[in-house]
Enzyme design. Structure first.
Site, mmCIF file in Angstrom:
data_model
loop_
_atom_site.group_PDB
_atom_site.id
_atom_site.type_symbol
_atom_site.label_atom_id
_atom_site.label_comp_id
_atom_site.label_asym_id
_atom_site.label_seq_id
_atom_site.Cartn_x
_atom_site.Cartn_y
_atom_site.Cartn_z
ATOM 1 N N ASP A 1 36.703 -19.802 40.807
ATOM 2 C CA ASP A 1 36.151 -20.210 39.525
ATOM 3 C C ASP A 1 36.602 -21.649 39.303
ATOM 4 O O ASP A 1 37.504 -22.150 39.976
ATOM 5 C CB ASP A 1 36.638 -19.276 38.395
HETATM 6 C C1 GLC Z 1 33.591 -21.044 34.116
HETATM 7 C C2 GLC Z 1 33.195 -19.634 34.149
HETATM 8 C C3 GLC Z 1 32.264 -19.295 35.269
HETATM 9 C C4 GLC Z 1 31.279 -20.448 35.471
HETATM 10 C C5 GLC Z 1 32.071 -21.663 35.905
HETATM 11 C C6 GLC Z 1 31.180 -22.892 36.065
HETATM 12 O O1 GLC Z 1 34.788 -21.299 33.528
HETATM 13 O O2 GLC Z 1 34.271 -18.686 34.126
HETATM 14 O O3 GLC Z 1 31.586 -18.084 34.920
HETATM 15 O O4 GLC Z 1 30.324 -20.089 36.464
HETATM 16 O O5 GLC Z 1 33.104 -21.982 35.000
HETATM 17 O O6 GLC Z 1 30.686 -23.291 34.804
#
Ligand code: GLC
Length: 649
Positions: free
Chosen positions: A223
């Site tokens: 993430d």
């Molecule tokens: C975030 C989210 C994830 C998302 C990523 C990119 O913090 O947890 O679901 O795809 O960042 O935006």
């Protein structure tokens, strides 16, 4: 490739891009959100809200996955995936960061609107169809967030504590079934910790479980910002650190390889997976048909809104009603955070109802982000007094349901509750329509004649609800999660946020309806609840278990005077054994069937041995208990429609 070139591709280059290897003609990867529509950054657009640096290109805003789950419809899930894939490809996106499949452990989960259900079979069958749809267009998916990211509470650090059986039967179950049914291109490692280690660094989670037990062959990405030490993360099994390199990860990796801290072969393993990903998933560009996108969003919304209560108030057959609520004109059709979409176009309930019935008496009732207004409530009562029915549209203030924080309560705002009470005091036929991403408490339920869960229904929400309220289309959605009478009735209420750093899943496998069934706790509306304007009857149920598969046949008839879609929900009650309690019943399969007036269809289900098994934490594997299994179909009011027993020896 040199070590530097290899390191280049295992760490992000920009917010939404990896590096390529220009010398070898390897293009960079473009990854972007989100689960209910493209959030593709448009560098020429001003910042649109507090979650996005820039605005996004316009794209279809589909219903949030909370509504997709309520459709129980694998066909529409695939169609939504296909359209998402086409729009991603159009914008040059190679990997779509979705779907989110985390289990809805607590109704106050801040991102519950982005997730499917409290049941792993429902979540995994729909998410698999969605992923197969997206990936059929040459765009990869990112199955997220692996695992234990079930709330937003201290999400970057909290250590979730889940026992072995609960992990297999509930929290890994969706991931396992999805990987088997749809081979997602990537899995996104969550922010939180498990057994004390960050998921993005966690060898047990990423190698032993994900690669070992779940047999995942694709790429593990982190993430955004979930990697705290790139060398540890590579050793733990994280192939790609996103987002861009703001922790000096590349230098750390180069030094670690050159000093022999990690073997170059470890780097090669991740590089090979990333090069295969680059080869297999390529945005083709081309046109996207955003009007087709609107139609798919409309069909999905119609199939997922849930009629919770109807005592003669619906469908609306003449202009004997008024409409109340800011949300009727300015609907809340999506949640906040990384899933937010710059909608192609939107429809609102009031305009769409007027398209059918002509000018409808309207009162604002309340204002978003402002306190209760006595003036507006008085005006709403005056309008309602002159009508036979009052349709009240309710939506929370901005950022009430948002990534990065959980909800504090399931209660509606005072301005909403007072409005419902006051209007109900002057009108006998009130229908409440909820535009929320999840569960709310309904103290008004006995005072009103109708309740509809409209959810965050995407850009076509207005047209969809108007078609359903007017009876042009029939409701078919069923609840993908339980609506308790009070938040306190939910098993997580007592465990939530007891400690800042640890979240112990003490309720174990008895989560959602498994908990309420086991403890005979009355609920407002159970998992699977959802009314229709017609009725259905079940007959001729036959089951046989052979060669490791249970085949179950049943007939379903539309006994009403309207066309409708029935969702057949097949549950299994496994044999109980001392020391290894099973839930009262567990969803094991479902199917949505369109039925004309009086039409009967025969439906067959094939249930795998795995889906009948339980996790034996003595032998540390799934086992099929010998004994008598009860199989039941539960209807729309959560009543057993038909059942049979089958013995497995
Ligand atoms: C975030 C989210 C994830 C998302 C990523 C990119 O913090 O947890 O679901 O795809 O960042 O935006």
């Amino acid at each position: 490739m040199s070590v530097e070139e290899k390191v280049d591709i295992v760490v992000g280059e920009e917010a939404w891009y990896t590096s390529g290897v220009e010398r070898l003609g390897i293009a960079r990867l473009h990854l972007t959100d989100g689960p209910n529509g493209l959030r593709c950054e448009n560098p020429d657009a001003d910042a649109s809200d507090r979650h996005n640096k820039h605005g996004s290109h316009k794209a279809t805003c589909f219903p949030s996955l909370c509504l997709l789950a309520a459709t129980f419809d694998k066909t529409i899930a695939r169609k939504m995936g296909e359209q998402l894939g086409e729009e991603a490809s159009h914008y040059g996106v190679d990997i779509l960061l979705g779907p989110g499949v985390n289990h809805k452990r607590t109704p106050i989960g801040g991102r519950n609107f982005e997730y499917f259900s409290e049941d792993p079979i429902l979540t995994s069958d729909l998410a698999s169809a969605y992923i197969n749809g997206v990936q059929s267009k040459g765009v990869g998916c990112s199955l997220k967030h692996y695992f234990g990211n079930n709330t937003e509470y201290n999400r970057f650090n909290v250590d979730v504590v889940i026992d072995e059986r609960t992990l297999r039967e509930i929290y890994l179950r969706s991931f396992q079934r999805i990987i088997k049914k749809s081979a997602p291109a990537t899995v996104m490692a969550a922010y939180n910790r498990y057994h004390g280690e960050y998921c993005a660094h966690n060898k047990e989670a990423l190698k032993d479980l994900l690669r070992g037990e779940l047999e995942f062959k694709g790429v593990v990405i982190s993430d955004w910002g979930a990697v705290h030490n790139r060398v540890e993360a590579l050793k733990g099994g994280c192939d790609l650190e996103m987002t861009f390199d703001y922790r000096d990860s590349k230098n750390q990796l180069i030094n670690a390889v050159k000093l022999g801290v990690i073997p170059e072969s470890l780097l090669d393993e991740s590089c090979e997976r990333l090069l295969a990903l680059r080869e297999n998933y390529k945005a083709q560009g081309g046109d996207a048909d955003f009007e087709k996108g609107y139609s798919v969003a409309l069909e999905t919304a119609i199939g997922g809104m849930v009629l919770l209560k109807n005592e003669g108030a619906l469908p609306l057959t003449s202009l004997d009603f008024c409409v109340i609520g800011e949300a009727a004109k300015y609907p809340r059709y999506q949640g906040e955070g990384s899933s937010r979409v710059n909608a192609w176009r939107t429809s609102n309930p009031l305009t769409e109802l007027e398209r059918i019935f002509g000018t409808v008496p309207y009162a604002r009732g309340y204002v978003y982000n402002e306190p209760l207004s006595e003036e507006l409530i008085k005006e709403a009562k005056e309008v309602a007094q002159k009508s036979n029915k009052a349709i009240i549209f309710i939506a929370n203030d901005d950022y009430a349901e948002e990534e990065s924080k959980d909800r504090k309560t399931l209660a509606l705002l005072d301005k909403h509750l007072r409005l419902i009470d006051e209007v109900s005091s002057v009108c006998d036929n009130v229908v409440v329509v909820l535009q929320t991403g999840g569960v709310t408490e309904m103290p008004y339920a006995d005072k009103v004649k109708g309740i509809v869960q409209q959810y965050f229904a995407g850009e076509a929400c207005g047209e969809a609800i108007a078609k359903l309220l007017s009876g042009t289309r029939n409701f078919s959605g069923r609840l993908p999660e339980t609506y308790p009478i009070r938040y306190e009735d939910n098993p997580t209420y007592h465990y939530y946020a007891k400690e800042w750093d640890r979240l112990v899943y003490e309720e174990g496998i008895f989560t959602g309806y498994r908990y309420y069934d086991r403890n005979n706790i009355p609920v407002r509306y159970p998992f699977g609840w959802g009314l229709s304007y017609t009725s259905f009857a079940y007959s001729d149920m036959e089951c046989v278990y052979k060669n490791g598969e249970l085949v179950c046949k049943v007939k379903v008839t539309n006994t009403g005077r309207r066309v409708g879609e029935e969702i057949l929900m097949l549950y299994v009650s496994k044999p109980q054994r001392k020391g290894c309690e099973k839930p009262v019943k567990e969803l094991v399969a479902f199917e949505k069937q369109y039925l004309g007036e009086g039409e009967t269809k025969s439906v067959t289900f094939a249930i795998s041995k795995e889906d009948l098994s339980y996790w034996n934490d003595g032998t540390h594997c799934f086992e099929l208990e010998k004994g008598v299994y009860r199989l039941t179909f539960y209807g729309r009011e959560n009543k057993c429609e038909i059942e049979t027993n089958i013995s497995i020896e």
